[in-house]
Design an enzyme around this catalytic site. Structure first.
Site, PDB file in Angstrom:
ATOM      1  N   GLU A  99      -7.446   6.721   3.076  1.00  0.00           N
ATOM      2  CA  GLU A  99      -7.320   6.344   4.593  1.00  0.00           C
ATOM      3  C   GLU A  99      -6.964   7.626   5.124  1.00  0.00           C
ATOM      4  OE1 GLU A  99      -4.539   3.436   6.090  1.00  0.00           O
ATOM      5  OE2 GLU A  99      -4.830   4.076   8.027  1.00  0.00           O
TER       6      GLU A  99
ATOM      7  N   HIS B  66      -2.247  -1.561  -2.627  1.00  0.00           N
ATOM      8  CA  HIS B  66      -1.949  -0.964  -1.389  1.00  0.00           C
ATOM      9  C   HIS B  66      -0.755   0.118  -1.564  1.00  0.00           C
ATOM     10  CE1 HIS B  66       0.302  -1.218   2.754  1.00  0.00           C
ATOM     11  NE2 HIS B  66      -0.823  -0.875   2.795  1.00  0.00           N
TER      12      HIS B  66
ATOM     13  N   HIS C 126       1.994   7.719   3.812  1.00  0.00           N
ATOM     14  CA  HIS C 126       1.711   6.808   4.656  1.00  0.00           C
ATOM     15  C   HIS C 126       1.682   7.383   6.295  1.00  0.00           C
ATOM     16  CE1 HIS C 126       2.413   3.502   7.745  1.00  0.00           C
ATOM     17  NE2 HIS C 126       1.225   3.047   6.913  1.00  0.00           N
TER      18      HIS C 126
ATOM     19  N   GLU D 207      -5.246   2.943  -3.440  1.00  0.00           N
ATOM     20  CA  GLU D 207      -5.339   3.114  -1.888  1.00  0.00           C
ATOM     21  C   GLU D 207      -4.411   4.504  -1.834  1.00  0.00           C
ATOM     22  OE1 GLU D 207      -2.923   1.843   0.941  1.00  0.00           O
ATOM     23  OE2 GLU D 207      -4.422   2.093   2.482  1.00  0.00           O
TER      24      GLU D 207
ATOM     25  N   ASP E 184      -3.047   6.656   1.351  1.00  0.00           N
ATOM     26  CA  ASP E 184      -3.092   7.128   2.742  1.00  0.00           C
ATOM     27  C   ASP E 184      -2.869   8.576   2.571  1.00  0.00           C
ATOM     28  OD1 ASP E 184      -3.029   4.549   3.779  1.00  0.00           O
ATOM     29  OD2 ASP E 184      -0.632   4.389   3.524  1.00  0.00           O
TER      30      ASP E 184
END
Ligand code: G3P
Ligand code: CA
Length: 327
Positions: free
Chosen positions: A147, A11, A53, A38, A40
């Site tokens: 994401e 993450h 993020h 991951e 973002d």
């Protein structure tokens, strides 16, 4: 559900041990055995995808100390919430590359502040290149789990994210069903649109409160019902729920995994963190919020509940817990 081992998703990288969303954070995660890293994603003024993020970079970069960008400070409303700071869409990629990352949680992760000022904001292209080269050097798959952040907002300012994301995946040879890629979003309509344009696996993110910012569904609560999950399965391969929708803080497993599996959806909850501050009371060690508690035990509870993978800021512990359970 497939009989493969649950996947460990790093993450924001190994963000418990390095400033989040930096190549250093992703690299450490891969060294620790993460299956996926991951990023973002947000947009720059010149249409590039970078890993942050949120588009407000006040908290996670040194932009506030840079005299040349003083006049870019502004206030914006994004998804109905007012923010003051500096925003990626007001900077070119070249300008963003002059900034350096900072630890988001200095009170909880003081050790990480020694890296403040060292690392650049990475592009999606750099993250893909890192995953590919690590897969070759380590002789194992290393995937990415991007994401889309605030996709409706970015489309509204003329910077839609989806076509750029697919172009980057295509350039990498990863715009296909068996690519080591999952695309995630808290919004619904951008995933539905993506499902018509790509075979890459899509993940619908779900939270405990509220609903998608694009208002395509009234609430996340409606989306986790058996009917809601069947509707998600039309366009997505899985769900990424807040961990407390899977196992409550008292350790009670909820019906979500069984309901999602019945709909044909994989389940990847978030976010597993070692600090007492983030752990259920029964898994804390001592009273210091920054102290580390029994993270692996929390992950084990979710593995016992049948999850197919999970997001963690501490991939080392994620791999330990996963491999113990899989033996
Ligand atoms: O994407 C899964 C999880 O990361 C969602 O929360 O806010 O950390 O992006 P956030
Ligand atoms: Ca995320």
């Amino acid at each position: 559900m497939p009989a493969t081992k649950p996947i460990v998703i790093a993450h924001r990288g190994a963000s418990g041990e390095r400033p989040e969303h930096t190549l250093a954070s992703y690299t450490l995660a891969i060294e620790q055995g993460a299956d996926f890293i991951e990023p973002d994603l947000v947009m720059t003024r010149d249409g590039e995808l970078v890993a942050r993020h949120e588009n407000n970079i006040a908290e996670t970069t040194d932009v506030g100390s840079r005299a040349e960008f003083k006049d870019r400070k502004t206030t914006k409303t994004i998804d109905g919430v007012k923010y003051t700071g500096w925003f990626t869409e007001d900077f070119t990629l070249a300008e963003l590359k002059t900034l350096r990352a900072r630890e988001r949680l200095p009170m909880l992760r003081r050790d990480n502040t020694k890296y403040d000022g060292q690392f650049e904001i990475p592009t999606l292209r750099e993250v893909i290149a890192l995953a590919k080269s690590a897969a070759v050097s380590r002789g194992r798959p290393v995937g990415i789990y991007p994401e889309t952040k605030h996709p409706t907002y970015f489309a509204s300012i003329g910077l839609p994210m989806e076509a750029k994301l697919l172009a980057e995946l295509q350039a990498a040879g990863w715009d296909r069903a068996d690519a080591p890629v999952f695309i995630q979003s808290f919004e619904v309509d951008n995933l539905k649109a993506l499902s018509k344009q790509t075979k890459v696996r899509l993940i619908q993110l779900l939270d405990t409160d509220g609903g998608p910012a694009d208002k395509a569904q009234p609430s996340y609560a409606a989306m986790i019902t058996p009917e809601g999950l069947k509707a998600i399965a039309v366009y997505a391969a899985g769900i990424g729920p807040n961990k407390s929708l899977v196992v409550k803080n008292d350790g009670t497993a909820m019906p979500l995994v069984a309901d999602a599996h019945a709909a044909g959806l994989a389940v990847h909850p978030w976010t597993f963190r070692a600090e007492n501050f983030f752990l259920p009371a029964s898994l804390r060690s001592g009273i210091n919020p920054a102290g580390h508690g029994r993270l692996e035990e929390e992950i084990s509870r979710h593995l016992a509940a049948g999850v197919d993978g999970f997001f963690t800021d501490y991939p080392y512990h994620g791999v330990q817990a996963r491999d113990r359970q899989s033996r």
